[in-house]
Structure formats: C-alpha cells, structure tokens
Design a protein around this motif. Structure first.
Motif, PDB file in Angstrom:
ATOM      1  N   TRP A 189      16.016 148.755 -25.194  1.00 28.98           N
ATOM      2  CA  TRP A 189      15.290 150.025 -25.245  1.00 28.98           C
ATOM      3  C   TRP A 189      16.214 151.194 -24.929  1.00 28.98           C
ATOM      4  CZ3 TRP A 189      15.345 152.762 -20.708  1.00 28.98           C
ATOM      5  CH2 TRP A 189      15.528 152.045 -19.518  1.00 28.98           C
ATOM      6  N   THR A 190      17.266 150.920 -24.173  1.00 30.25           N
ATOM      7  CA  THR A 190      18.259 151.955 -23.890  1.00 30.25           C
ATOM      8  C   THR A 190      19.014 152.340 -25.156  1.00 30.25           C
ATOM      9  OG1 THR A 190      19.732 150.159 -23.245  1.00 30.25           O
ATOM     10  CG2 THR A 190      18.585 151.311 -21.484  1.00 30.25           C
ATOM     11  N   THR A 191      19.294 151.351 -26.006  1.00 26.81           N
ATOM     12  CA  THR A 191      19.953 151.594 -27.285  1.00 26.81           C
ATOM     13  C   THR A 191      19.018 152.317 -28.245  1.00 26.81           C
ATOM     14  OG1 THR A 191      21.105 149.497 -26.893  1.00 26.81           O
ATOM     15  CG2 THR A 191      21.305 150.465 -29.077  1.00 26.81           C
ATOM     16  N   MET A 192      17.738 151.973 -28.176  1.00 19.56           N
ATOM     17  CA  MET A 192      16.735 152.604 -29.038  1.00 19.56           C
ATOM     18  C   MET A 192      16.728 154.119 -28.882  1.00 19.56           C
ATOM     19  SD  MET A 192      12.605 152.043 -28.858  1.00 19.56           S
ATOM     20  CE  MET A 192      12.598 152.727 -27.198  1.00 19.56           C
ATOM     21  N   MET A 193      16.990 154.617 -27.680  1.00 18.52           N
ATOM     22  CA  MET A 193      16.942 156.055 -27.453  1.00 18.52           C
ATOM     23  C   MET A 193      17.966 156.800 -28.305  1.00 18.52           C
ATOM     24  SD  MET A 193      16.022 156.335 -23.359  1.00 18.52           S
ATOM     25  CE  MET A 193      17.481 155.462 -22.770  1.00 18.52           C
ATOM     26  N   TRP A 194      19.113 156.170 -28.562  1.00 20.42           N
ATOM     27  CA  TRP A 194      20.101 156.787 -29.451  1.00 20.42           C
ATOM     28  C   TRP A 194      19.537 156.940 -30.857  1.00 20.42           C
ATOM     29  CZ3 TRP A 194      24.640 159.080 -28.341  1.00 20.42           C
ATOM     30  CH2 TRP A 194      25.131 158.918 -27.047  1.00 20.42           C
ATOM     31  N   LEU A 195      18.865 155.904 -31.340  1.00 17.98           N
ATOM     32  CA  LEU A 195      18.275 155.983 -32.686  1.00 17.98           C
ATOM     33  C   LEU A 195      17.148 157.008 -32.734  1.00 17.98           C
ATOM     34  CD1 LEU A 195      18.031 152.337 -34.060  1.00 17.98           C
ATOM     35  CD2 LEU A 195      19.732 154.094 -34.548  1.00 17.98           C
ATOM     36  N   GLU A 196      16.331 157.043 -31.691  1.00 18.39           N
ATOM     37  CA  GLU A 196      15.223 157.997 -31.669  1.00 18.39           C
ATOM     38  C   GLU A 196      15.738 159.429 -31.812  1.00 18.39           C
ATOM     39  OE1 GLU A 196      11.916 155.725 -28.880  1.00 18.39           O
ATOM     40  OE2 GLU A 196      13.493 156.904 -27.916  1.00 18.39           O
ATOM     41  N   ALA A 207       9.967 162.564 -39.726  1.00 19.71           N
ATOM     42  CA  ALA A 207      10.591 161.251 -39.845  1.00 19.71           C
ATOM     43  C   ALA A 207      10.321 160.407 -38.605  1.00 19.71           C
ATOM     44  CB  ALA A 207      12.095 161.413 -40.060  1.00 19.71           C
ATOM     45  N   PHE A 208      10.365 161.035 -37.438  1.00 21.74           N
ATOM     46  CA  PHE A 208      10.109 160.339 -36.185  1.00 21.74           C
ATOM     47  C   PHE A 208       8.669 159.824 -36.138  1.00 21.74           C
ATOM     48  CE2 PHE A 208       9.153 159.738 -31.774  1.00 21.74           C
ATOM     49  CZ  PHE A 208      10.357 159.403 -31.153  1.00 21.74           C
ATOM     50  N   ILE A 211       7.588 156.758 -38.183  1.00 22.18           N
ATOM     51  CA  ILE A 211       7.884 155.479 -37.538  1.00 22.18           C
ATOM     52  C   ILE A 211       6.860 155.195 -36.446  1.00 22.18           C
ATOM     53  CG2 ILE A 211       9.564 154.289 -36.077  1.00 22.18           C
ATOM     54  CD1 ILE A 211      11.735 155.861 -37.684  1.00 22.18           C
ATOM     55  N   ASN A 212       6.561 156.193 -35.621  1.00 28.14           N
ATOM     56  CA  ASN A 212       5.561 156.017 -34.568  1.00 28.14           C
ATOM     57  C   ASN A 212       4.219 155.576 -35.130  1.00 28.14           C
ATOM     58  OD1 ASN A 212       7.119 156.640 -32.355  1.00 28.14           O
ATOM     59  ND2 ASN A 212       5.760 158.224 -31.595  1.00 28.14           N
ATOM     60  N   GLU A 213       3.885 156.106 -36.294  1.00 25.47           N
ATOM     61  CA  GLU A 213       2.586 155.830 -36.915  1.00 25.47           C
ATOM     62  C   GLU A 213       2.626 154.637 -37.857  1.00 25.47           C
ATOM     63  OE1 GLU A 213       1.795 159.569 -38.730  1.00 25.47           O
ATOM     64  OE2 GLU A 213       1.514 160.611 -36.811  1.00 25.47           O
ATOM     65  N   SER A 214       3.772 153.956 -37.908  1.00 24.54           N
ATOM     66  CA  SER A 214       3.947 152.758 -38.743  1.00 24.54           C
ATOM     67  C   SER A 214       3.579 153.018 -40.206  1.00 24.54           C
ATOM     68  CB  SER A 214       3.104 151.591 -38.191  1.00 24.54           C
ATOM     69  OG  SER A 214       3.517 151.261 -36.886  1.00 24.54           O
ATOM     70  N   GLN A 215       4.004 154.162 -40.715  1.00 28.25           N
ATOM     71  CA  GLN A 215       3.746 154.487 -42.117  1.00 28.25           C
ATOM     72  C   GLN A 215       4.568 153.577 -43.025  1.00 28.25           C
ATOM     73  OE1 GLN A 215       4.273 158.684 -42.887  1.00 28.25           O
ATOM     74  NE2 GLN A 215       3.041 159.298 -41.127  1.00 28.25           N
ATOM     75  N   PRO A 216       4.036 153.221 -44.205  1.00 33.32           N
ATOM     76  CA  PRO A 216       4.769 152.340 -45.119  1.00 33.32           C
ATOM     77  C   PRO A 216       6.138 152.923 -45.482  1.00 33.32           C
ATOM     78  CG  PRO A 216       2.485 152.601 -45.818  1.00 33.32           C
ATOM     79  CD  PRO A 216       2.705 153.588 -44.709  1.00 33.32           C
ATOM     80  N   ASP A 217       7.139 152.058 -45.450  1.00 32.30           N
ATOM     81  CA  ASP A 217       8.505 152.411 -45.853  1.00 32.30           C
ATOM     82  C   ASP A 217       9.091 153.577 -45.049  1.00 32.30           C
ATOM     83  OD1 ASP A 217       8.510 150.423 -47.849  1.00 32.30           O
ATOM     84  OD2 ASP A 217       7.487 151.766 -49.241  1.00 32.30           O
ATOM     85  N   ALA A 218       8.607 153.761 -43.829  1.00 33.75           N
ATOM     86  CA  ALA A 218       9.121 154.859 -43.005  1.00 33.75           C
ATOM     87  C   ALA A 218      10.621 154.726 -42.767  1.00 33.75           C
ATOM     88  CB  ALA A 218       8.380 154.903 -41.672  1.00 33.75           C
TER      89      ALA A 218
END
Length: 428
Positions: A189-196, A207-208, A211-218
């Motif tokens: 989860w620490t690595t995830m913060m870089w991607l976020e 774009a963020f 992903i949070n909303e699990s949209q198709p092909d996000a």
C-alpha cells in the motif's frame, strides 16, 4: 495486507475481562497498534469506561496489515467486534450490502450535533446510496513527501516541485551514497501511493475516480498507462532504497531510513509525523524534517493542490452485536470517541489533525503547529482529496491491485500487462 497474521492481542481496557476478551455484556473494539496513536485510542476507551453507565468496551489491538486480514475473516464468520474500525470505502460498502453492519442513518439524524461537529468531507467514504454506515473519528490523513533537510543541504539541493526535478535528484543522491527515496515495498500500500499521485498528476481527478469507481477499462486510459510507465522509470533509475521490496511499514522501517540519514525522501501519510518525532531522537526537534506536496507533472491534468489518503477513520457497528452491546457502542460514538481531550491528544501527542471542527486554536497552541497547520491547510484546501484505492474498491479487487503493484515495481510485468490484469479484475 501481505504480512503474516501476527496479531497482537493486548489487555482489555476496563471491566474484569482478560487480554482481548470482553466480560459478558461488554462491547468490543479492535483497532491498530503503534504509538503514539494506540495510546490515544486506549485513553479514549479507558476514559469512556470510567464514566459509562451502559457498560464497558474491551479492546484488542492488531498490527495494520494483520488487522485487515483478521477483520475480513471475523466479519465473514459472524464473529466481528461490536465496533468495526475501518478507513471507509469499498469494504464498508460490501459489509453494508451483506447486512453485516448497521444502517446508522436514522440514529445520526436523531443526533445532529454528532454530524455537525465533524468535517463534512469525512462522512463521504461511509455514506452509500444516501445511507450512513459508520461514524468518522480520529484524524484527517493526507499523503505528502517527507524529506531530510540535512541530506538535501549536504548535496546542495532543494525539494522537488516537478517530476523532472525529482528524477534529476535520483543520481545526485545515489552518487553521494544516499538512497533517494525510502519505501516499505513489502507492505504494497506504500507503493500504491506513488501510483495514486502519478495518476492524479498526469490524468487528473477523473482518471483517479474512474479507478476508485471501478469503471470499465479505467486502467487503459493513456494517462494511467503513462503514470504506470513513469513509476517503472523511477524504479529503473534506482530511485528507491536497495531492497525496498523486503521492507515492511508496520515496523516503521521506512521512516527510520529517513531519520537515520540513509534516505533523503519518503512518501507517506500525516500519520507518520508522530512516530518520526517519537522514534527519531532529536531529528524533528533539530529541524531536520521537511515536508512538501507531491511534485507536479509538466503538461499533466492534475491540480498541484490535490492530495490522496484517508479523509478519516471510521467505526461501524456489527449487525451481529447484541442490543446491549450496540447501546454501549452508540454511547461511545456520541460521548467518548473524539472528545476535546482526545482531540488535544491527537494534536499534541499524535502530531495529527483531528476530524473535529473548531480545533484551530488547539493547533495554534501546539508545539507542532507548523506541521499541523500544513496538514490542516493541505486537507481543507485540496482541489481534490482522493481516497486510497485499496479502501475505495472492493477487498477482492484491492488484493489483486496490491499484488499487481508489487509486480509492477519488481519490473516483472509491463504497464500494459498491469492494465490488462486490473481491467479483468474490475470486469469480473
């Protein structure tokens, strides 16, 4: 999420119960270990138990990653504590849909002072289809870049304001025998913060949120693919400390690399300040700790003021609890969880900003006023405050996300493979 289930059951806070066990009729709560906040959480429960007329609350504490596994198992087995500690988002939504936690909408409506005294934004991750499934508590927790001022002075550099500046600093610190960035990669989860942050800085909040909303092909968004590529560019440039994939955040090893002068920067949440201050000797008091917002990406769609992290922490009430236990829990949520005394403790001992309205004067009086004011302003003035992906999406998708992030930073999959994997997860 990845560490072994080494839960540490600690002594109960009140009643005649033993370690981690509630006396008959008592309510129960599980929360996280780690000082100084664990002590404040215990103080909150102990103070409540001393004055409660409805009954006591018994405490069990777990390390962060172990807790996330333990609570999912307990809820699924109908053995959850009365009060369920969370970060809101997808997990809570799943529990709500499964009828495993109580709908608190009417109760909150009957106690308007409860809602009015807490930050408005803090209620969003616990509200689904207009219904409230928990109560915010503790602190607002944005993520930003910590840096070691002494090491920056040593190489004659300034904190990076752009991604290009950050990448240019990597060889400067490496040539000086200093790790540019500390990272507890095993915790994922620490690595995830870089991607976020990269996704927000490149693609903006749309774009963020996709992903949070699990949209198709996000994940196939070209901006997201660019962010994934930039993350791997940083790995390939040796931007992170050697062996980062074996470092675990639960032991604060990533923080230690910063305050022992072995790493120049650390991307972490506001929750780290208190432990850096407590464990780092004179590092903070000597003025060696600095902080700054995440660098902007030239040409990106993100807002420089936007941040990511946790708008609050949350307590939900287990539907499996007895009515007696629920009564105790509700009394605690109303009168014990975030009193002015506890808010002051989070400020003065924890070095964090509580989600309680009207704390500006307490912050101004704190010896950590400079840091706390920065956090308060960052959280309150952010154009966008993105909730952590692993909390916003479903637990199953979150686990796959963290697994793929680990592989991405290990360079064992490409950005396109990452996107394909995650699109398939969200479509399932």
């Amino acid at each position: 999420m990845a560490t072994p289930l080494a839960a540490t059951a600690l002594a109960s806070c009140g009643g005649s119960s033993g370690p981690g066990q509630a006396a008959e009729g008592d309510a129960t709560v599980w929360f996280l270990t780690g000082e100084p906040k664990e002590g404040i959480r215990r103080q909150s429960v102990e103070s409540f138990n001393e004055s409660s007329e409805s009954g006591d609350i018994a405490v069990t504490a777990f390390q962060n990653d172990a807790y996330k596994t333990k609570i999912r198992t307990a809820i699924g087995a109908g053995q959850a504590p009365t009060l369920i500690w969370s970060w809101g988002g997808g997990s809570v939504n799943d529990w709500a849909e499964a009828g495993q936690i109580d709908d608190l909408t009417s109760w909150v409506g009957e106690n308007p002072d409860l809602k009015d005294r807490l930050f408005d934004a803090a209620w969003i991750p616990i509200t689904f289809d207009g219904k409230i499934y928990g109560v915010p508590h503790e602190t607002v927790q944005p993520v930003f870049l910590y840096f070691n001022k002494k090491l920056f002075d040593q190489v004659g550099a300034q904190p990076p304001t752009t991604w290009d500046e950050l990448m240019a600093l990597v060889p400067v610190f490496n040539d000086a025998g200093i790790a540019p960035i500390s990272l507890a990669g095993q915790s994922r989860w620490t690595t995830m913060m870089w991607l976020e942050f990269l996704v927000e800085r490149v693609g903006g909040q749309e774009a963020f949120l996709a992903i949070n909303e699990s949209q198709p092909d996000a994940w196939s968004n070209p901006d997201v693919l660019q962010a994934l590529t930039m993350a791997q560019d940083l790995v390939k440039a040796n931007g992170f400390v050697n062996g980062f994939n074996s470092i675990v955040a639960d032991q604060n090893a990533d923080q230690a690399l910063l305050y022992t002068d072995r790493a120049a920067m650390l991307l972490q949440g506001s929750w780290c300040y208190g432990s850096i201050k407590a464990d780092g000797g004179e590092f903070v008091s000597n003025g060696n700790l600095g902080w700054a917002t995440f660098p902007v990406v030239t040409g990106g769609k993100g807002d420089p003021s936007s941040t990511v992290g946790n708008p609050a922490q949350y307590y939900s009430i287990s539907s499996d609890a007895t009515e007696e236990q629920k009564t105790i829990a509700k009394e605690y949520l109303l009168n014990g969880v975030l009193t002015e005394e506890i808010a002051a403790a989070f400020i003065n001992e924890g070095g964090e900003v509580p989600v309680l309205e009207g704390t500006e004067s307490l912050i101004a009086e704190s010896p950590d006023a400079e840091f706390l004011s920065y956090v308060y302003d960052l959280a309150s003035n952010a154009a966008f405050f993105g909730q952590s992906w692993d909390q916003a999406i479903s637990p199953t998708a979150a686990e796959e996300l963290l697994n793929n992030i680990a592989q991405l930073f290990q360079l064992s999959i490409t950005p396109q493979q990452f996107a394909d994997n995650m699109n398939a997860v969200q479509a399932s």
